[in-house]
Scaffold this motif. Structure first.
Motif, PDB file in Angstrom:
ATOM      1  N   GLY A  85      43.432   2.224   1.322  1.00  0.00           N
ATOM      2  CA  GLY A  85      42.337   1.697   2.132  1.00  0.00           C
ATOM      3  C   GLY A  85      41.074   1.701   1.202  1.00  0.00           C
ATOM      4  O   GLY A  85      39.972   1.497   1.648  1.00  0.00           O
ATOM      5  N   GLN A  86      41.238   1.407   0.149  1.00  0.00           N
ATOM      6  CA  GLN A  86      39.884   1.359  -0.953  1.00  0.00           C
ATOM      7  C   GLN A  86      39.442  -0.076  -0.617  1.00  0.00           C
ATOM      8  O   GLN A  86      38.019  -0.174  -0.739  1.00  0.00           O
ATOM      9  N   TYR A  87      40.041  -1.055  -0.075  1.00  0.00           N
ATOM     10  CA  TYR A  87      39.413  -2.512   0.157  1.00  0.00           C
ATOM     11  C   TYR A  87      39.238  -2.609   1.493  1.00  0.00           C
ATOM     12  O   TYR A  87      39.087  -3.696   1.826  1.00  0.00           O
ATOM     13  N   SER A  88      39.277  -1.603   2.333  1.00  0.00           N
ATOM     14  CA  SER A  88      39.304  -2.059   3.867  1.00  0.00           C
ATOM     15  C   SER A  88      38.001  -2.313   4.309  1.00  0.00           C
ATOM     16  O   SER A  88      37.815  -3.096   5.458  1.00  0.00           O
ATOM     17  N   ASP A  89      36.911  -1.800   3.731  1.00  0.00           N
ATOM     18  CA  ASP A  89      35.338  -2.073   4.124  1.00  0.00           C
ATOM     19  C   ASP A  89      34.704  -2.643   2.983  1.00  0.00           C
ATOM     20  O   ASP A  89      33.865  -2.039   2.704  1.00  0.00           O
ATOM     21  N   LEU A  90      34.554  -3.923   2.835  1.00  0.00           N
ATOM     22  CA  LEU A  90      33.768  -4.370   1.522  1.00  0.00           C
ATOM     23  C   LEU A  90      32.556  -4.543   2.031  1.00  0.00           C
ATOM     24  O   LEU A  90      31.663  -4.646   1.038  1.00  0.00           O
ATOM     25  N   ASP A  91      32.117  -4.934   3.202  1.00  0.00           N
ATOM     26  CA  ASP A  91      30.721  -5.258   3.543  1.00  0.00           C
ATOM     27  C   ASP A  91      29.989  -4.007   3.915  1.00  0.00           C
ATOM     28  O   ASP A  91      28.702  -4.021   3.758  1.00  0.00           O
ATOM     29  N   GLY A  92      30.702  -3.177   4.256  1.00  0.00           N
ATOM     30  CA  GLY A  92      29.935  -1.764   4.507  1.00  0.00           C
ATOM     31  C   GLY A  92      29.218  -1.246   3.357  1.00  0.00           C
ATOM     32  O   GLY A  92      28.021  -0.738   3.663  1.00  0.00           O
ATOM     33  N   ALA A  93      29.940  -0.969   2.169  1.00  0.00           N
ATOM     34  CA  ALA A  93      29.071  -0.639   1.134  1.00  0.00           C
ATOM     35  C   ALA A  93      27.943  -1.669   0.766  1.00  0.00           C
ATOM     36  O   ALA A  93      26.931  -0.939   0.030  1.00  0.00           O
ATOM     37  N   ALA A  94      28.155  -2.717   0.694  1.00  0.00           N
ATOM     38  CA  ALA A  94      27.178  -3.638   0.386  1.00  0.00           C
ATOM     39  C   ALA A  94      25.649  -3.492   1.408  1.00  0.00           C
ATOM     40  O   ALA A  94      24.514  -3.506   0.965  1.00  0.00           O
ATOM     41  N   GLU A  95      25.935  -3.313   2.586  1.00  0.00           N
ATOM     42  CA  GLU A  95      24.819  -3.043   3.561  1.00  0.00           C
ATOM     43  C   GLU A  95      24.275  -1.914   3.389  1.00  0.00           C
ATOM     44  O   GLU A  95      23.190  -1.685   3.786  1.00  0.00           O
ATOM     45  N   ARG A  96      24.993  -0.617   2.999  1.00  0.00           N
ATOM     46  CA  ARG A  96      24.507   0.815   2.990  1.00  0.00           C
ATOM     47  C   ARG A  96      23.386   0.481   1.604  1.00  0.00           C
ATOM     48  O   ARG A  96      22.614   1.321   1.812  1.00  0.00           O
ATOM     49  N   ILE A  97      23.899  -0.170   0.743  1.00  0.00           N
ATOM     50  CA  ILE A  97      22.879  -0.174  -0.550  1.00  0.00           C
ATOM     51  C   ILE A  97      21.539  -0.832  -0.026  1.00  0.00           C
ATOM     52  O   ILE A  97      20.458  -0.309  -0.586  1.00  0.00           O
ATOM     53  N   LEU A  98      21.451  -1.746   0.822  1.00  0.00           N
ATOM     54  CA  LEU A  98      20.116  -2.286   1.281  1.00  0.00           C
ATOM     55  C   LEU A  98      19.449  -1.508   2.504  1.00  0.00           C
ATOM     56  O   LEU A  98      18.433  -1.852   2.758  1.00  0.00           O
ATOM     57  N   ASP A  99      20.040  -0.457   3.112  1.00  0.00           N
ATOM     58  CA  ASP A  99      19.542   0.170   4.093  1.00  0.00           C
ATOM     59  C   ASP A  99      18.630   1.265   3.536  1.00  0.00           C
ATOM     60  O   ASP A  99      19.103   2.093   2.846  1.00  0.00           O
ATOM     61  N   ASP A 100      17.377   1.059   3.896  1.00  0.00           N
ATOM     62  CA  ASP A 100      16.192   2.141   3.483  1.00  0.00           C
ATOM     63  C   ASP A 100      16.345   3.459   4.313  1.00  0.00           C
ATOM     64  O   ASP A 100      16.008   4.357   3.576  1.00  0.00           O
ATOM     65  N   GLU A 101      16.908   3.237   5.403  1.00  0.00           N
ATOM     66  CA  GLU A 101      16.824   4.509   6.125  1.00  0.00           C
ATOM     67  C   GLU A 101      17.842   5.433   5.746  1.00  0.00           C
ATOM     68  O   GLU A 101      17.674   6.741   6.072  1.00  0.00           O
ATOM     69  N   ALA A 102      18.959   5.176   5.012  1.00  0.00           N
ATOM     70  CA  ALA A 102      19.887   6.081   4.664  1.00  0.00           C
ATOM     71  C   ALA A 102      19.523   7.053   3.203  1.00  0.00           C
ATOM     72  O   ALA A 102      20.033   7.882   3.087  1.00  0.00           O
ATOM     73  N   ASP A 103      18.520   6.503   2.575  1.00  0.00           N
ATOM     74  CA  ASP A 103      18.170   6.782   1.630  1.00  0.00           C
ATOM     75  C   ASP A 103      17.059   8.080   1.772  1.00  0.00           C
ATOM     76  O   ASP A 103      16.555   9.073   1.145  1.00  0.00           O
ATOM     77  N   ARG A 104      16.483   8.159   3.187  1.00  0.00           N
ATOM     78  CA  ARG A 104      15.354   9.000   3.536  1.00  0.00           C
ATOM     79  C   ARG A 104      15.984  10.374   3.968  1.00  0.00           C
ATOM     80  O   ARG A 104      16.840  10.291   4.730  1.00  0.00           O
TER      81      ARG A 104
END
Length: 52
Positions: free
Chosen positions: A29-48
């Motif tokens: 399942g390494q390729y199952s969620d390709l969009d999730g990682a790209a969106e997590r990078i842009l999410d500022d709330e996850a860094d706080r």
């Protein structure tokens, strides 16, 4: 010319190893969620953190 006797099996072995590694990554399942990682990078709330 005798070196080809060694290089051809080594090349085929490395190719087979790469194929096995790729098939393993697809099955686990390494390729199952390709969009999730790209969106997590842009999410500022996850860094706080809550303590900040």
């Amino acid at each position: 010319m005798n070196v080809l006797i060694y290089l051809i099996p080594v090349a085929l072995g490395l190719g087979a190893l790469g194929l096995v590694a790729f098939l393993w990554s697809v099955r686990t399942g390494q390729y199952s969620d390709l969009d999730g990682a790209a969106e997590r990078i842009l999410d500022d709330e996850a860094d706080r953190r809550p303590d900040r």
